[in-house]
Design an enzyme around this catalytic site. Structure first.
Site, PDB file in Angstrom:
ATOM      1  N   SER A 238      38.542  -9.773  32.617  1.00  0.00           N
ATOM      2  CA  SER A 238      37.547 -10.330  31.704  1.00  0.00           C
ATOM      3  C   SER A 238      36.167  -9.799  32.046  1.00  0.00           C
ATOM      4  O   SER A 238      35.851  -9.551  33.214  1.00  0.00           O
ATOM      5  CB  SER A 238      37.583 -11.860  31.778  1.00  0.00           C
ATOM      6  OG  SER A 238      36.439 -12.342  32.450  1.00  0.00           O
ATOM      7  N   LYS A 239      35.379  -9.629  30.996  1.00  0.00           N
ATOM      8  CA  LYS A 239      34.029  -9.083  31.173  1.00  0.00           C
ATOM      9  C   LYS A 239      33.199  -9.958  32.085  1.00  0.00           C
ATOM     10  O   LYS A 239      32.326  -9.484  32.796  1.00  0.00           O
ATOM     11  CB  LYS A 239      33.330  -9.009  29.812  1.00  0.00           C
ATOM     12  CG  LYS A 239      33.782  -7.840  29.006  1.00  0.00           C
ATOM     13  CD  LYS A 239      32.994  -7.720  27.730  1.00  0.00           C
ATOM     14  CE  LYS A 239      33.655  -6.638  26.898  1.00  0.00           C
ATOM     15  NZ  LYS A 239      33.167  -6.471  25.577  1.00  0.00           N
ATOM     16  N   ARG A 240      33.444 -11.253  32.020  1.00  0.00           N
ATOM     17  CA  ARG A 240      32.604 -12.177  32.789  1.00  0.00           C
ATOM     18  C   ARG A 240      32.995 -12.187  34.263  1.00  0.00           C
ATOM     19  O   ARG A 240      32.165 -12.255  35.135  1.00  0.00           O
ATOM     20  CB  ARG A 240      32.694 -13.589  32.196  1.00  0.00           C
ATOM     21  CG  ARG A 240      31.422 -13.969  31.450  1.00  0.00           C
ATOM     22  CD  ARG A 240      31.663 -15.002  30.386  1.00  0.00           C
ATOM     23  NE  ARG A 240      32.099 -14.382  29.145  1.00  0.00           N
ATOM     24  CZ  ARG A 240      33.249 -14.614  28.536  1.00  0.00           C
ATOM     25  NH1 ARG A 240      34.104 -15.452  29.055  1.00  0.00           N
ATOM     26  NH2 ARG A 240      33.538 -14.022  27.411  1.00  0.00           N
ATOM     27  N   ARG A 241      34.293 -12.079  34.516  1.00  0.00           N
ATOM     28  CA  ARG A 241      34.762 -12.267  35.888  1.00  0.00           C
ATOM     29  C   ARG A 241      34.934 -10.945  36.653  1.00  0.00           C
ATOM     30  O   ARG A 241      34.693 -10.883  37.845  1.00  0.00           O
ATOM     31  CB  ARG A 241      36.102 -13.008  35.807  1.00  0.00           C
ATOM     32  CG  ARG A 241      36.604 -13.593  37.063  1.00  0.00           C
ATOM     33  CD  ARG A 241      37.943 -14.284  36.842  1.00  0.00           C
ATOM     34  NE  ARG A 241      38.782 -13.552  35.906  1.00  0.00           N
ATOM     35  CZ  ARG A 241      39.495 -14.123  34.939  1.00  0.00           C
ATOM     36  NH1 ARG A 241      39.492 -15.413  34.784  1.00  0.00           N
ATOM     37  NH2 ARG A 241      40.235 -13.380  34.126  1.00  0.00           N
ATOM     38  N   ASP A 242      35.373  -9.922  35.934  1.00  0.00           N
ATOM     39  CA  ASP A 242      35.805  -8.707  36.635  1.00  0.00           C
ATOM     40  C   ASP A 242      34.912  -7.513  36.306  1.00  0.00           C
ATOM     41  O   ASP A 242      34.199  -7.526  35.305  1.00  0.00           O
ATOM     42  CB  ASP A 242      37.250  -8.382  36.231  1.00  0.00           C
ATOM     43  CG  ASP A 242      38.182  -9.538  36.506  1.00  0.00           C
ATOM     44  OD1 ASP A 242      38.249  -9.959  37.655  1.00  0.00           O
ATOM     45  OD2 ASP A 242      38.823 -10.031  35.553  1.00  0.00           O
TER      46      ASP A 242
END
Ligand code: GLU
Length: 469
Positions: A238-242
């Site tokens: 995910s863009k937010r996490r990774d």
């Protein structure tokens, strides 16, 4: 004559270019090359609230970096979806005229209330036979037929969807604008797309889109939904996490060839006993039918190790050129005029075998271009902790004042001191390394010391000894 296969890559420019998108693009590109087909790049830029020309630019640059070359005869585009809005609306009107689609004036609250009252989830087809025409706030919905829809998927095989689980989905919003499902199909039809190879997350859209294809009088394309990429916790990237942005990996100094090769090993493997293979072999070997169904782990550590292999395999001249952007940019820790390309060229072969990311190169050579080394305080304390450290360094310094200033002669001085104190070279050179380079690790020591020269070396040793005392 057989039809020319037409593939497409259809990213939405709503953020940095995702590594999963890069893999999908490579699949489509390779298939177009293999089958003497066409790779259409379509920018799906119809979501005004999230689009940004900056992201489109990033996609184009990243594709070019990956070798998906817009000047190649297999490449077509970019085509911008927003330019085709009139075609999307015309298709919707056609479906309405055919009776395949109908207007509905229920608000979201109305739909929720009806669902609550009936105990059945979703939209219940309330307006199917109310004969409504277009009007403000009315959405156009597709009349999903009874029965089932079978999506023939090149990766997943035959996937059957029970139509009773698919509600009459929206084609045009209340403001008359087309939704993704419709625009995407109309563009695929208009652009003569024969193969849709895309991310697994779109599989639930496939039966709906297949219905639209058929209702518009066209043979659906060949479908392939490729498995998602996951992180080490097996969660979808995910863009937010990774860390997912291709741009970021490029900035860190992952080579395009390593990135391409690594992406192609996710969920698929080239024939033979090594995964590190030239792109030409991958292009020859790749088969959609052998792509694994299960999610693929995007392993950054493995990507970096691929990168190190690619770096090591480069001719040294190419390595030097590849490093240049990291050595000459403002971020480099030295003054621009202190950088000496000739000195770097001398030490480059030693750096090349020790580096995983090009962004790590400056910190391996900064001591050669900065007036004084950037001292790692912990490394310094540790290296000077043994009681013999200062004493032996004084003796080494003594030897360095008169010896020939070549790697072999410098090494001989240090070895002689080692013999005298019964200390192994690796141990003994730790204080010298920190004094001269600022760090406890780095390339072999004597070549850089010779490059640095006698005056600078002695000065650094003196400063370290003074600091220590
Ligand atoms: N624009 C869609 C996306 O970026 C792709 C749709 C498709 O490939 O059909 O997810």
């Amino acid at each position: 004559m057989a039809q020319t296969p037409r593939y497409r890559f259809a990213p939405s420019p709503t953020g940095y270019f995702h590594v999963g998108g890069a893999r999908t693009a490579l699949y489509n590109w390779i298939l177009a090359l293999q089958n003497n087909g066409v790779f259409v790049l379509r920018i799906e830029d119809t979501d005004d609230s999230r689009n940004n020309p900056q992201w489109t630019k990033g996609i184009l640059e990243a594709l070019a970096w990956l070798g998906i070359d817009s000047s190649d005869s297999h490449f077509e585009g970019p085509i911008f979806q927003s330019a085709n809005a009139a075609l999307h609306v015309a298709a919707a009107e056609k479906l309405f005229a055919q009776g395949v689609a109908y207007y509905c004036d229920l608000s979201t609250e109305d739909i929720q209330k009806r669902a609550k009252d009936s105990g059945k989830q979703g939209y219940d087809g309330h307006s199917r036979d109310r004969g409504l025409g277009p009007g403000k706030g009315r959405v156009l919905r597709f009349r999903v037929p009874p029965g089932s829809t079978i999506v023939q998927d090149e990766v997943r095989g035959s996937v059957e969807f029970d139509n009773s689980t698919i509600e009459d989905f929206v084609l045009l919003r209340g403001n008359g604008s087309p939704v993704f499902l419709l625009a995407n199909v109309v563009d695929d039809i208009t652009q003569g797309i024969t193969h849709v190879v895309r991310a697994e997350e779109h599989l639930p859209n496939a039966p709906k889109q297949q219905m639209i294809w058929q209702a518009l009088g066209h043979q659906p394309p060949s479908w392939a939904h490729v498995p998602v990429l996951v992180n080490e916790q097996r969660k979808k990237l995910s863009k937010r996490r990774d860390k997912v942005a291709v741009e970021q990996y490029r900035e860190e100094g992952i080579l395009a060839a390593a990135m391409k090769n690594y992406l192609m090993t996710l969920g698929w493997a080239p024939t033979g006993d090594t995964e590190i293979v030239p792109f030409e072999k991958i292009t020859a070997d790749f088969k959609l039918g052998s792509v694994n169904h299960s999610p693929a782990f995007f392993d950054i550590v493995k990507l970096q190790s691929f990168n190190a292999d690619y770096i090591r395999a480069m001719p040294v001249g190419e390595f030097i050129r590849a490093c240049e952007p990291w050595l000459t940019r403002e971020k480099a820790p030295w003054q621009a005029h202190d950088y000496d390309a000739k000195v770097f060229a001398e030490i480059a072969p030693l750096v090349q075998t020790r580096v995983q990311l090009l962004q790590d190169v400056p910190s391996m050579v900064d001591f050669l271009f900065c007036d004084l080394p950037i001292i790692d305080a912990d490394a310094f304390t540790k290296a000077f902790a043994p009681e013999w450290a200062s004493l032996t360094l004084i003796e080494i310094r003594e030897g360095f004042t008169t010896c020939e200033f070549t790697p072999d002669a410098l090494k001989a001085v240090v070895e002689a001191v080692g013999e005298k104190h019964s200390l192994k070279l690796g141990k003994l050179q730790a204080p010298l390394r920190v004094a001269v380079t600022g760090r406890s690790v780095g390339p072999p020591l004597f070549e850089p010391i010779a490059l640095l020269g006698r005056d600078a070396t002695l000065r650094r040793i003196d400063i370290a000894l003074a600091k220590k005392v």
